[in-house]
Write a protein that holds these residues in place. Structure first.
Motif, short mmCIF file in Angstrom:
data_model
loop_
_atom_site.label_atom_id
_atom_site.label_comp_id
_atom_site.label_asym_id
_atom_site.label_seq_id
_atom_site.Cartn_x
_atom_site.Cartn_y
_atom_site.Cartn_z
N ALA A 21 0.82 -1.22 0.00
CA ALA A 21 0.00 0.00 0.00
C ALA A 21 0.85 1.26 0.00
N THR A 22 2.17 1.10 0.02
CA THR A 22 3.07 2.25 0.06
C THR A 22 3.02 3.01 -1.27
N ASP A 23 3.00 4.35 -1.17
CA ASP A 23 2.99 5.19 -2.37
C ASP A 23 1.82 4.88 -3.30
N CYS A 24 0.65 4.57 -2.73
CA CYS A 24 -0.47 4.13 -3.57
C CYS A 24 -1.18 5.30 -4.26
N GLY A 25 -0.73 6.51 -3.98
CA GLY A 25 -1.27 7.66 -4.70
C GLY A 25 -2.47 8.29 -4.03
N PRO A 26 -2.95 9.40 -4.57
CA PRO A 26 -4.08 10.11 -3.97
C PRO A 26 -5.39 9.36 -4.20
N THR A 27 -6.45 9.81 -3.55
CA THR A 27 -7.78 9.24 -3.79
C THR A 27 -8.11 9.36 -5.28
N PRO A 28 -8.51 8.26 -5.91
CA PRO A 28 -8.81 8.32 -7.35
C PRO A 28 -9.97 9.26 -7.64
N LYS A 29 -10.01 9.75 -8.87
CA LYS A 29 -11.17 10.51 -9.34
C LYS A 29 -12.30 9.51 -9.63
N VAL A 30 -13.52 10.03 -9.66
CA VAL A 30 -14.69 9.17 -9.89
C VAL A 30 -14.51 8.32 -11.14
N LYS A 79 2.88 6.43 -6.71
CA LYS A 79 1.52 6.74 -7.11
C LYS A 79 0.86 5.59 -7.86
N CYS A 80 1.06 4.38 -7.34
CA CYS A 80 0.45 3.21 -7.96
C CYS A 80 -0.09 2.29 -6.86
N ASN A 81 -1.36 1.92 -6.96
CA ASN A 81 -1.96 1.00 -6.00
C ASN A 81 -1.50 -0.42 -6.31
N GLN A 82 -0.67 -0.97 -5.43
CA GLN A 82 -0.12 -2.31 -5.64
C GLN A 82 -0.60 -3.31 -4.58
N ILE A 83 -1.75 -3.04 -4.00
CA ILE A 83 -2.24 -3.88 -2.90
C ILE A 83 -2.66 -5.27 -3.37
N PHE A 84 -3.36 -5.33 -4.50
CA PHE A 84 -4.05 -6.58 -4.86
C PHE A 84 -3.21 -7.45 -5.79
N ALA A 85 -2.22 -8.12 -5.18
CA ALA A 85 -1.30 -8.97 -5.94
C ALA A 85 -2.00 -10.14 -6.61
N ARG A 86 -3.14 -10.56 -6.07
CA ARG A 86 -3.84 -11.72 -6.63
C ARG A 86 -4.32 -11.46 -8.06
N ASP A 87 -4.58 -10.18 -8.39
CA ASP A 87 -5.09 -9.86 -9.72
C ASP A 87 -4.06 -10.12 -10.82
N ILE A 88 -2.78 -9.95 -10.50
CA ILE A 88 -1.78 -9.85 -11.56
C ILE A 88 -1.14 -11.18 -11.96
N GLY A 89 -1.40 -12.22 -11.17
CA GLY A 89 -0.85 -13.53 -11.51
C GLY A 89 -1.34 -14.58 -10.54
N PHE A 90 -1.14 -15.84 -10.90
CA PHE A 90 -1.53 -16.93 -10.01
C PHE A 90 -0.77 -18.18 -10.39
#
Length: 305
Positions: A21-30, A79-90
């Motif tokens: 969650a580090t450096d995940c950036g500002p709250t996204p726009k709608v 400035k990149c949300n990298q929390i959800f590692a499950r999405d990117i590979g398995f």
């Protein structure tokens, strides 16, 4: 070299990638919201703060390390949300599948390339571009590979539809010795309580013979009944619409009798303890505001058979 091995969801975990969650950036726009729950919190002014999400992930790491799990983290991208590692590979068996994800998330894969470089390149695959599949939709259970998908003719109109029929067929072709069972999931762009973003948002096995399930996450009642019959009604914990919204099915197994769960899931955690699970409770409710939880944050690489 990492000798990959994942054949189910609950065997003893040895090596995992945990998002960041580090450096995940500002709250996204709608217009940047990937899912209706994030959108809801953006509009309400309750979107999670980075400091809170970092603290929640630190609590998760402490539990993983307590059980001697080797934890890899993605390289930091500002400035990149990298929390959800499950999405990117398995991983299925000893094969690492790189997901075809939303194009602006491709950098997240680059951030774990140093881990992929430790895997035999013959064991790393990338589906063709027409194949959409994400790890949250892929679940291993003995001889089965369960896959969440969306079969509506309006698939292309749904940013919440992440795995298509080509994704299901790709896995069938890649693992002909497995029984691949797909589940048509309920999707919504505007109401998070009616959106099963991935299969693990409405179903997950726990232990050796039990499962958590939300009936309303399945477009076809036959899919729900298939799981009820497979696990047995007495082995299933059925969650409510609000519990699905709070991500009760998205807990994470470190071992067949050890589960990491959100500390506010009181009804679920009581049921787990009644069924002889050791429950490691941690705070994760801020991360949950992005329609993902504990399983979504992890990418298991090695489990003991």
């Amino acid at each position: 070299m990492l000798e990959l091995n994942v054949s189910d969801e609950t065997s003893k975990l040895k090596v995992v990638v945990l998002g960041s969650a580090t450096d995940c950036g500002p709250t996204p726009k709608v217009a940047e919201a990937y899912d209706p729950k994030s959108l809801e919190h953006i509009l309400a002014g309750t979107y999670p703060l980075e400091i809170d999400m970092v603290n929640e992930m630190e609590a998760f790491i402490k539990v993983l390390e307590k059980y001697d799990v080797k934890v890899f983290r993605p390289k930091n991208i500002v400035k990149c949300n990298q929390i959800f590692a499950r999405d990117i590979g398995f991983v299925i068996g000893d094969i690492f599948v790189k997901s075809n994800i939303l194009p602006d998330r491709e950098r997240e894969l680059d951030a774990i390339q140093y881990v992929v470089d430790q895997i035999n390149p013959k064991k790393v695959v990338r589906p063709p571009v027409e194949v959409h599949i994400e790890g949250g939709d892929v679940m291993l259970w003995n001889e089965y590979i369960f896959i969440g998908t969306y079969k509506g003719s309006d698939y292309k109109d749904y940013i919440t539809a992440r795995t298509n029929k080509e994704g299901v067929q790709y896995i069938k072709n890649l693992f002909p010795d497995k029984i691949v069972k797909d589940f048509d999931l309920v999707k919504s762009k505007i109401e998070a309580r009616d959106n099963a973003l991935h299969l693990d948002c409405c179903f997950q096995p726990v232990g050796k013979d039990k499962a958590i399930i939300y009936k309303g996450g399945f477009r076809e009642e036959l899919d729900y009944l298939f799981l009820i019959n497979l696990f047995g009604k007495e082995n299933i914990f059925e969650i409510t619409r609000d519990e699905m919204y709070n991500m009760n099915s998205n807990i994470f197994s470190i071992d067949s009798n050890v589960v990491v769960s959100e500390k506010n899931f009181s009804r679920l955690n009581s049921w787990l303890r009644e069924n002889d699970f050791f429950v490691e409770e941690i705070p994760y409710s801020e991360i949950a505001k992005q329609e993902g939880l504990l399983r979504c944050s992890t990418l298991p690489l090695i489990r003991e058979d």
